[in-house]
Each structure stands twice: as C-alpha cells, then as structure tokens.
Enzyme design. Structure first.
Site, short mmCIF file in Angstrom:
data_model
loop_
_atom_site.label_atom_id
_atom_site.label_comp_id
_atom_site.label_asym_id
_atom_site.label_seq_id
_atom_site.Cartn_x
_atom_site.Cartn_y
_atom_site.Cartn_z
N LEU A 1 0.82 -1.21 0.00
CA LEU A 1 0.00 0.00 0.00
C LEU A 1 0.85 1.26 0.00
O LEU A 1 0.41 2.31 -0.46
CB LEU A 1 -0.92 0.01 1.23
CG LEU A 1 -1.93 -1.13 1.32
CD1 LEU A 1 -2.73 -1.04 2.60
CD2 LEU A 1 -2.84 -1.13 0.11
N GLY A 2 2.04 1.18 0.54
CA GLY A 2 2.88 2.37 0.59
C GLY A 2 4.22 2.07 1.24
O GLY A 2 4.38 1.07 1.93
N ARG A 3 5.19 2.95 0.97
CA ARG A 3 6.51 2.84 1.59
C ARG A 3 6.84 4.15 2.26
O ARG A 3 6.47 5.22 1.78
CB ARG A 3 7.58 2.52 0.54
CG ARG A 3 7.49 1.12 -0.05
CD ARG A 3 8.68 0.85 -0.97
NE ARG A 3 8.69 -0.53 -1.44
CZ ARG A 3 8.10 -0.95 -2.54
NH1 ARG A 3 7.44 -0.08 -3.28
NH2 ARG A 3 8.16 -2.22 -2.91
N GLY A 4 7.58 4.07 3.36
CA GLY A 4 7.99 5.27 4.07
C GLY A 4 9.29 5.04 4.79
O GLY A 4 9.95 4.01 4.61
N ALA B 1 9.86 4.41 7.85
CA ALA B 1 9.86 3.36 8.87
C ALA B 1 9.76 1.97 8.27
O ALA B 1 10.10 0.98 8.93
CB ALA B 1 8.71 3.58 9.86
N GLY B 2 9.27 1.85 7.06
CA GLY B 2 9.11 0.54 6.46
C GLY B 2 8.05 0.53 5.38
O GLY B 2 7.76 1.55 4.77
N VAL C 1 4.05 -0.80 4.18
CA VAL C 1 2.73 -1.23 4.63
C VAL C 1 2.09 -2.08 3.55
O VAL C 1 2.07 -1.72 2.37
CB VAL C 1 1.83 -0.02 4.94
CG1 VAL C 1 0.42 -0.47 5.31
CG2 VAL C 1 2.42 0.79 6.08
N LYS D 1 2.28 -3.49 8.85
CA LYS D 1 3.42 -2.58 8.72
C LYS D 1 4.69 -3.38 8.98
O LYS D 1 4.99 -3.77 10.11
CB LYS D 1 3.31 -1.42 9.70
CG LYS D 1 4.54 -0.51 9.68
CD LYS D 1 4.33 0.75 10.49
CE LYS D 1 3.34 1.66 9.80
NZ LYS D 1 3.18 2.93 10.53
N ASP E 1 4.45 11.77 17.07
CA ASP E 1 4.55 12.07 15.64
C ASP E 1 3.16 12.36 15.06
O ASP E 1 2.78 11.82 14.02
CB ASP E 1 5.23 10.93 14.89
CG ASP E 1 5.79 11.36 13.53
OD1 ASP E 1 6.02 12.57 13.35
OD2 ASP E 1 5.99 10.50 12.67
#
Length: 420
Positions: A15-18, A20-21, A23, A36, A130
C-alpha cells in the site's frame, strides 16, 4: 506476490513505503488487516526488538474508536511487523493535497476526533510523538460528521518511540517531523504528553491555513522558529477558536491544554463554526514554503518541495496506507527525520518575532519582496506629491510677487455675480 508474515498472516499488496518501512494489505484469522513491516535494520536491532516487545501489551490494549488498533506484533527472524486494523478511506495529508485547506468546522471536527484518541493514549501512559496529517486516517465508510468531515483515527502509535530508542540515537539527536515538533523537544527535553497537543494544534492550524505556522525552508530554520518565534493569528476565524489554537501552541508545555480538555473545547465550538467557508488567505509563496532573511544569511534557504505522495487505493475498497510513498525530496515532512539538537547560541540567533504571518488575499507579507516593492511605490508617490505641492507653492508665491510689483498692491478678490 503474497508473502507470509509469521504463521498467522499473509501480505498480498504493498500500500505504501515510508521511512519506517512498508505497509501491506494482508489478511489473518480475523479478516483483512494492514501489516506494517518495519525496515530490516530495525528488525536486526535486538535491543530495540526487546524494548518494543515489552510495550506490546500497552499497544494491544489501546482500544478506542479514534485510534487505529494494533492487533498483533510479529517477530519472525529478521522481520518485525505491526498488524493493525484496516481503515477504508484516505489519510488527512491526501485530503489536504486535494483541498489545500478545510472549512473551520470540518477542521475542528477532525482535530476533536484526534484529541479524543490522544486522551485515551495519554491516560494509558502512551505519547504518540509524531502527530501529523500523514498519521490521521479518515474513515470513508462511516457517516460524515460536522462540516462533512469523516471520522478521523490516529495511527502509528509506538513507531516514533521504537525508532528513537537509546540504541539507535544519541542524546544530541532529534527524531521527528520538523514542522510539528514542540519547542521542548528542540531544546533536548524528554517528550511528554504536551508535545502531542502542540503537534495537534499545528495540524489544526495547517488544516485552516493550508500551511504550518513555523514550517518552510531548511529543517534547522524550522526548529529555530519553534523556539524563538510567536505564532501569527489567522484572519477570519472566531476569536475563541484562535485563542484555543494559540494556547495549545504555547512555548511552555504547562500552558497547553490536556487532550481531554482540548477535545471538549473543540466540540463546544462546533455550533458557532457551522457554515463558515474556508479561510481566504493569500499563499505565502508559490511552492508552499517561504524563507526568512535569517535562513538566507545562514545558508538555510534551500527549501524542500511540498509533499506529493498520496494513498494508493487497494482493490475492493481503497485501503489506507499507514506509511506513504514519496515523490521527490521531502525533508520537511519526512517521518522520523534525525536532526542534531541546535546549540543554545544557534537558537538564540534566530529571528524573534512572528513567523509566517497569514494575511488576507492581495496584502503583501511584511518583509517580502512584494512588500518592499509596495512600500517603495508608496514612498515614491509621497515624494512626488510633496514635490508637486512645493512646486505649486513656489508658483503661487511667484505669481503673487509679480502681481504686487505691477500694481503696488495685492489683487482684489473677484466680485460675486448677482442675477437681475
């Protein structure tokens, strides 16, 4: 391609990358979930994993309708994953990217939901650390609330504290997102519940203004503004709402409201905000950021571009990614940015005053190039008017002197006309 996460879960789609890791959309014994999967370097840190496992109970028992629930923590070899509730809808950052700013009623309704979630977390002894639009999810499957705002849920509890563990950072480092960091964190103090209130007030300001009160430019400049500059009032919102935002952006943590008090006060204001349109505020600069003179003098004038990452809809219902992919540089709003704590002389050297003052459309920002151009035009106009008056006075004086020389006396006033 599907992959197993532990013995109970299967991840099907990213679904997505960021920072922290990653998802994933997945499923488990109780149905669809969001998984996650944290970065490999996080999972390889044994001290960090042990510390996080110790907090597993607190995260699993944080049960509140305004908080995205953590269902499980998976530690499997070099994999460390949080299994969370799957929320159908979008995140608040995506909504801001689409609408730029929200009507005050909708903004306050969303902030009140987040404050409810924070109140539950703080009562359980958890500090989020955060709070920002990326970590607020909007539930599209529930009925809309005041101002047409869907119910808001806060996510990503525990991740900031996980990455900020002593084994990964030094005492001279700051972990967080610059635009939303409370002054006490910048000054090196431990984060307490009040840092979440400051961050939420920043989000509320951003929802109404379209930009954060202290953001823009180099992260170091942003940190300095949090400590040294006062927040500029938003034109066009009721005074009671502004006073509430202003109080929660106080430099002193003790001056801010508690989460439960903030939620109550925000909901009390909702009836008075019904029907108010989004604020008509001029954009501060074209790319969404501005630089003050102190930034330019210190070489901190290279701004990052605004966030352009958006949620990717999952098949069959638009699942919300809990960590988002990015397009282009994102130094200002990147999650868990690690920065050096500024020295006291660096903080003291910043501009003292009001940061990024919002203004009605057409009015130039004080200190901006447009403001200087307008001031210069006004100055030249004044000089021109004064010169014209002086010239006229000299001309009249010369005429009077000439008339007196020719007749020996001043000319008589003209006689009035009377009709017969």
């Amino acid at each position: 391609m599907a992959r197993k996460i532990g013995s109970r879960y299967t991840a099907h789609q990213i679904l997505g990358r960021g920072s922290a890791g990653t998802v994933w959309l997945g499923d488990g014994p109780e149905g669809p979930v969001a998984i996650k999967l944290l970065r490999e370097d996080l999972a390889a840190d044994q001290d960090l994993v042990e510390r996080f496992v110790q907090e597993r109970s607190a995260l699993l028992h944080l049960d509140h309708p305004r908080v995205v629930g953590v269902r499980d923590l998976v530690v499997d070899g070099n994999e460390l994953a949080l299994v969370m509730d799957l929320v159908r809808g979008t995140d608040l950052r995506t909504r801001l990217e689409r609408d730029r700013r929200l009507a005050p009623e909708a903004a306050v309704a969303i902030a009140a939901d987040v404050a409810d979630g924070l109140a539950a977390a703080h009562a359980a002894g958890l500090v989020h650390r955060d709070v920002k639009p990326e970590n607020v999810l909007l539930d599209a499957l529930s009925l809309e609330g005041p101002g047409g705002a869907p119910p808001a849920l806060l996510t990503d509890f525990g991740v900031a504290k996980l990455i900020d563990s002593p084994s990964r950072t030094r005492a001279t480092s700051i972990i967080g997102t610059p635009d939303y960091l409370a002054p006490e964190i910048v000054e090196g103090l431990p984060p307490r519940a009040a840092v979440d209130i400051y961050a939420l007030a920043t989000v509320l300001y951003e929802l109404m203004a379209g930009f954060t009160p202290f953001g823009g430019g180099h992260p170091g400049a942003v940190l300095r503004r949090h400590v040294t500059e006062s927040v500029a009032p938003l034109p066009g919102i009721p005074d009671e709402l502004w006073q509430l935002v202003h109080q929660c952006l106080a430099k002193a943590p003790a001056s801010r409201l508690r989460a439960v008090e903030l939620a109550t006060r925000l909901r009390e204001l909702l009836p008075s905000l019904e029907g108010l349109p989004p604020l008509d505020i001029d954009e501060h600069v074209e790319d969404g950021y501005e630089h003050d003179e102190a930034d330019e003098e210190s070489g901190e004038g290279a701004a990052s571009g605004p966030v352009t990452g958006a949620a990717q809809a999952a098949a069959g219902g638009g699942a919300v990614p809990l960590v988002h992919s990015r397009v282009g540089p994102d130094a200002n709003r990147d999650t868990h940015t690690s920065m050096r704590v500024p020295a006291a002389d660096e903080l003291a050297g910043g501009a003292h005053g009001t940061a990024r003052a919002p203004r009605p459309v057409g009015e130039a920002r004080a200190g901006s190039a447009k403001h200087h151009r307008v001031a210069e035009r006004r100055r030249r106009l004044k000089i021109g008017v004064v010169a014209a008056l002086v010239a006229a006075a000299l001309a009249v004086g010369g005429w009077l002197a000439t008339s007196q020389d020719e007749t020996g006396s001043l000319p008589a006033p003209a006689a009035g006309y009377s009709g017969g």
